[in-house]
Design a protein around this motif. Sequence first.
Motif, PDB file in Angstrom:
ATOM      1  N   GLU A 150       0.834  -1.202   0.000  1.00 55.93           N
ATOM      2  CA  GLU A 150       0.000   0.000   0.000  1.00 55.93           C
ATOM      3  C   GLU A 150       0.871   1.255   0.000  1.00 55.93           C
ATOM      4  O   GLU A 150       2.028   1.234   0.412  1.00 55.93           O
ATOM      5  N   ASN A 151       0.276   2.331  -0.452  1.00 60.84           N
ATOM      6  CA  ASN A 151       0.913   3.646  -0.399  1.00 60.84           C
ATOM      7  C   ASN A 151       0.001   4.563   0.401  1.00 60.84           C
ATOM      8  O   ASN A 151      -0.831   5.279  -0.152  1.00 60.84           O
ATOM      9  N   VAL A 152       0.161   4.528   1.704  1.00 58.20           N
ATOM     10  CA  VAL A 152      -0.720   5.312   2.576  1.00 58.20           C
ATOM     11  C   VAL A 152      -0.341   6.787   2.574  1.00 58.20           C
ATOM     12  O   VAL A 152      -1.136   7.645   2.957  1.00 58.20           O
ATOM     13  N   THR A 153       0.871   7.110   2.123  1.00 51.40           N
ATOM     14  CA  THR A 153       1.323   8.505   2.134  1.00 51.40           C
ATOM     15  C   THR A 153       0.851   9.272   0.903  1.00 51.40           C
ATOM     16  O   THR A 153       0.793  10.500   0.933  1.00 51.40           O
ATOM     17  N   GLY A 154       0.544   8.547  -0.170  1.00 49.42           N
ATOM     18  CA  GLY A 154       0.177   9.215  -1.414  1.00 49.42           C
ATOM     19  C   GLY A 154       1.367   9.736  -2.196  1.00 49.42           C
ATOM     20  O   GLY A 154       1.207  10.372  -3.239  1.00 49.42           O
ATOM     21  N   ASP A 155       2.600   9.468  -1.705  1.00 50.53           N
ATOM     22  CA  ASP A 155       3.811   9.920  -2.375  1.00 50.53           C
ATOM     23  C   ASP A 155       4.089   9.022  -3.574  1.00 50.53           C
ATOM     24  O   ASP A 155       4.365   7.829  -3.420  1.00 50.53           O
ATOM     25  N   ASN A 157       6.607   8.869  -5.386  1.00 47.68           N
ATOM     26  CA  ASN A 157       8.003   8.427  -5.432  1.00 47.68           C
ATOM     27  C   ASN A 157       8.340   7.413  -4.342  1.00 47.68           C
ATOM     28  O   ASN A 157       9.494   6.994  -4.222  1.00 47.68           O
ATOM     29  N   LEU A 158       7.344   7.027  -3.548  1.00 47.31           N
ATOM     30  CA  LEU A 158       7.539   5.959  -2.568  1.00 47.31           C
ATOM     31  C   LEU A 158       8.037   4.708  -3.278  1.00 47.31           C
ATOM     32  O   LEU A 158       7.495   4.304  -4.317  1.00 47.31           O
ATOM     33  N   THR A 159       9.098   4.080  -2.753  1.00 47.41           N
ATOM     34  CA  THR A 159       9.650   2.905  -3.420  1.00 47.41           C
ATOM     35  C   THR A 159       9.004   1.627  -2.886  1.00 47.41           C
ATOM     36  O   THR A 159       8.680   1.512  -1.707  1.00 47.41           O
ATOM     37  N   VAL A 160       8.814   0.679  -3.810  1.00 42.93           N
ATOM     38  CA  VAL A 160       8.251  -0.622  -3.487  1.00 42.93           C
ATOM     39  C   VAL A 160       9.275  -1.672  -3.871  1.00 42.93           C
ATOM     40  O   VAL A 160       9.696  -1.750  -5.035  1.00 42.93           O
ATOM     41  N   GLY A 161       9.703  -2.480  -2.900  1.00 45.86           N
ATOM     42  CA  GLY A 161      10.702  -3.514  -3.158  1.00 45.86           C
ATOM     43  C   GLY A 161      10.107  -4.909  -3.048  1.00 45.86           C
ATOM     44  O   GLY A 161       9.141  -5.136  -2.318  1.00 45.86           O
ATOM     45  N   PHE A 162      10.692  -5.838  -3.784  1.00 45.04           N
ATOM     46  CA  PHE A 162      10.229  -7.228  -3.809  1.00 45.04           C
ATOM     47  C   PHE A 162      11.406  -8.128  -3.439  1.00 45.04           C
ATOM     48  O   PHE A 162      12.157  -8.596  -4.292  1.00 45.04           O
ATOM     49  N   LYS A 163      11.555  -8.373  -2.133  1.00 39.54           N
ATOM     50  CA  LYS A 163      12.748  -9.043  -1.616  1.00 39.54           C
ATOM     51  C   LYS A 163      12.901 -10.468  -2.131  1.00 39.54           C
ATOM     52  O   LYS A 163      14.022 -10.945  -2.318  1.00 39.54           O
ATOM     53  N   ILE A 170      13.353  -2.942  -7.197  1.00 40.92           N
ATOM     54  CA  ILE A 170      12.713  -1.839  -6.470  1.00 40.92           C
ATOM     55  C   ILE A 170      12.215  -0.833  -7.500  1.00 40.92           C
ATOM     56  O   ILE A 170      12.936  -0.476  -8.440  1.00 40.92           O
ATOM     57  N   TYR A 171      10.981  -0.369  -7.318  1.00 42.91           N
ATOM     58  CA  TYR A 171      10.386   0.580  -8.252  1.00 42.91           C
ATOM     59  C   TYR A 171       9.712   1.706  -7.476  1.00 42.91           C
ATOM     60  O   TYR A 171       9.135   1.471  -6.406  1.00 42.91           O
ATOM     61  N   PRO A 172       9.744   2.932  -7.988  1.00 39.66           N
ATOM     62  CA  PRO A 172       8.913   3.983  -7.401  1.00 39.66           C
ATOM     63  C   PRO A 172       7.444   3.680  -7.651  1.00 39.66           C
ATOM     64  O   PRO A 172       7.094   3.015  -8.637  1.00 39.66           O
ATOM     65  N   TRP A 173       6.588   4.139  -6.776  1.00 37.71           N
ATOM     66  CA  TRP A 173       5.171   3.814  -6.843  1.00 37.71           C
ATOM     67  C   TRP A 173       4.559   4.152  -8.199  1.00 37.71           C
ATOM     68  O   TRP A 173       3.732   3.427  -8.724  1.00 37.71           O
ATOM     69  N   TRP A 174       4.993   5.251  -8.819  1.00 38.05           N
ATOM     70  CA  TRP A 174       4.389   5.674 -10.080  1.00 38.05           C
ATOM     71  C   TRP A 174       4.721   4.728 -11.232  1.00 38.05           C
ATOM     72  O   TRP A 174       4.075   4.779 -12.280  1.00 38.05           O
ATOM     73  N   GLN A 175       5.698   3.841 -11.036  1.00 37.18           N
ATOM     74  CA  GLN A 175       6.022   2.866 -12.070  1.00 37.18           C
ATOM     75  C   GLN A 175       5.292   1.535 -11.884  1.00 37.18           C
ATOM     76  O   GLN A 175       5.392   0.653 -12.736  1.00 37.18           O
ATOM     77  N   ILE A 176       4.565   1.395 -10.791  1.00 44.44           N
ATOM     78  CA  ILE A 176       3.741   0.198 -10.599  1.00 44.44           C
ATOM     79  C   ILE A 176       2.538   0.297 -11.539  1.00 44.44           C
ATOM     80  O   ILE A 176       2.022   1.378 -11.820  1.00 44.44           O
ATOM     81  N   SER A 177       2.087  -0.836 -12.036  1.00 48.70           N
ATOM     82  CA  SER A 177       0.992  -0.867 -13.004  1.00 48.70           C
ATOM     83  C   SER A 177      -0.186  -0.004 -12.556  1.00 48.70           C
ATOM     84  O   SER A 177      -0.633  -0.077 -11.405  1.00 48.70           O
ATOM     85  N   ARG A 178      -0.670   0.793 -13.497  1.00 42.71           N
ATOM     86  CA  ARG A 178      -1.813   1.661 -13.210  1.00 42.71           C
ATOM     87  C   ARG A 178      -3.021   0.847 -12.766  1.00 42.71           C
ATOM     88  O   ARG A 178      -3.818   1.294 -11.937  1.00 42.71           O
ATOM     89  N   ARG A 184      -8.068   0.150  -4.406  1.00 42.28           N
ATOM     90  CA  ARG A 184      -8.251   0.760  -3.099  1.00 42.28           C
ATOM     91  C   ARG A 184      -8.663  -0.312  -2.101  1.00 42.28           C
ATOM     92  O   ARG A 184      -9.691  -0.966  -2.268  1.00 42.28           O
ATOM     93  N   ARG A 185      -7.847  -0.496  -1.101  1.00 43.02           N
ATOM     94  CA  ARG A 185      -8.182  -1.501  -0.086  1.00 43.02           C
ATOM     95  C   ARG A 185      -9.517  -1.148   0.564  1.00 43.02           C
ATOM     96  O   ARG A 185      -9.753  -0.010   0.949  1.00 43.02           O
ATOM     97  N   GLY A 186     -10.397  -2.120   0.641  1.00 42.64           N
ATOM     98  CA  GLY A 186     -11.710  -1.902   1.214  1.00 42.64           C
ATOM     99  C   GLY A 186     -12.783  -1.629   0.191  1.00 42.64           C
ATOM    100  O   GLY A 186     -13.971  -1.677   0.517  1.00 42.64           O
ATOM    101  N   ASP A 187     -12.417  -1.301  -1.039  1.00 37.65           N
ATOM    102  CA  ASP A 187     -13.401  -1.150  -2.103  1.00 37.65           C
ATOM    103  C   ASP A 187     -13.912  -2.536  -2.465  1.00 37.65           C
ATOM    104  O   ASP A 187     -13.137  -3.384  -2.912  1.00 37.65           O
ATOM    105  N   PRO A 188     -15.200  -2.831  -2.279  1.00 35.94           N
ATOM    106  CA  PRO A 188     -15.690  -4.194  -2.510  1.00 35.94           C
ATOM    107  C   PRO A 188     -15.514  -4.666  -3.943  1.00 35.94           C
ATOM    108  O   PRO A 188     -15.290  -5.852  -4.182  1.00 35.94           O
TER     109      PRO A 188
END
Length: 447
Positions: A150-155, A157-163, A170-178, A184-188
């Motif tokens: 999740e990206n709770v900050t809305g940034d 440029n937040l990086t997401v890593g896959f250990k 590692i990718y910045p959030w904006w490079q994750i698939s649209r 949205r977590r919780g959207d049924p």
Amino acid sequence: MATTKGAHILVIPHTASGHIIPILDLTRHLLLRGMTISITLIPQHLPLLQPLLSAHPSSLHPLFLSPPKPTSISSKFPILNSFLASDDHLDQIVPWFRSHPSPPVAMISDFVLTWTHRLSQLLLMPRIIFSPMGSCGFSVFCTIWRDSPENVTGDENLTVGFKKIPHFPIYPWWQISRLYREYRRGDPDWDFFRSELLESLVSCWGLVINTFRELEGAYLDYLRKEMGFKRLWAVGPLLPEINSVDHLGQMGGPSSMPIHDVLTWLDKWQDSSVVYVCFGTHAVLTRKQKDALAIALEISGVRFIWCIRDQGAADGDLMVDEFKDRVGERGLVIKVWAPQAAILKHPAVGAFITHCGWNSTIEGINAGVRMIAWPIEFDQFINAKLLVEQLGVAVRACNGRDNVPDPNDLAQKLVQSLEEKGNGVKGGTSQRDLHELIKMLNEFGGC
């Protein structure tokens, strides 16, 4: 030539061009080995199938489907309409199957078509999913939906890593698939789609993927060991046949130049002296990006072919006409569609500016050209990272929909890429995997 009568297989492609073209080549390989294929398609894709129908009239059978009606979810997220479908496709395929005198014994369906999981349950038929993405991109796709970062900050440029994925990408959030970032977590509705997608992936009988072990072996091992795809066949590179590019061109629309004229122009130049520029069937550059690219091509002095698909506006056409006048004979500008497979295999082509869609990526690798990576969206960022940082067959030009490269820097990379020899990677294991896949399919049919 086929020598034995093989099993009857149902092939269900996704209609997007990047998905349907490689699965058609897989279909060609199955037909050449004696299999009978029923393939679903929409009427406008019949021209794509025509070469195979002409070559295999008695063993290839189209099954035309009407477009699915939007569901409540796909009305909210239109991109999901063909993934989830409605009951329309089931209502068309199930009666056809049950009335068929010799129905298919297994199906191969695109991995995004989650509705084919329900179809396989209704028909009690093994379902093999097909990924037109490479194993690196598919690894990231599966992992992100399973682990749900999740990206709770809305940034952005937040990086997401896959250990757990090889080389810890590692990718910045904006490079994750649209598609995922709109989740949205919780959207049924999204919770439903995620559960449908994951169930569709984990319940498949096997996975066929458009890559080969020499290129992405570590990611194939990850998919088998960590993601649970125990039956996995890497049968790539799946590539359009050079002699069928006339038919493949109809996917992108008519070309502004006959194929013969393009190849004749290339014949005039020495080996590895031409840059080919193309951004696929969907990626659209902004005017600022096109201007920067045009300046780079102009000041670099290199010979080039530039395929521009997004024309139509008067200022765009004017820009192209003025650019063609400035570069003269050393540049060829083709509107809408170009015979990419034939161009890349021509000895005059030494470098390739690409959006890094997987089909373009694997075609460039197979041709052994030096690549200049300019990813725009989806898995293209993943593929670019693979090409530049791991395989070493590309340099970066730019990233994303809005960033604009420095024309002088890009011009220098164009010149350097023609001076450096590309590193082709050839697969020797894919024929073995294809043989094993066909053997398994034939066992379903008692062949």
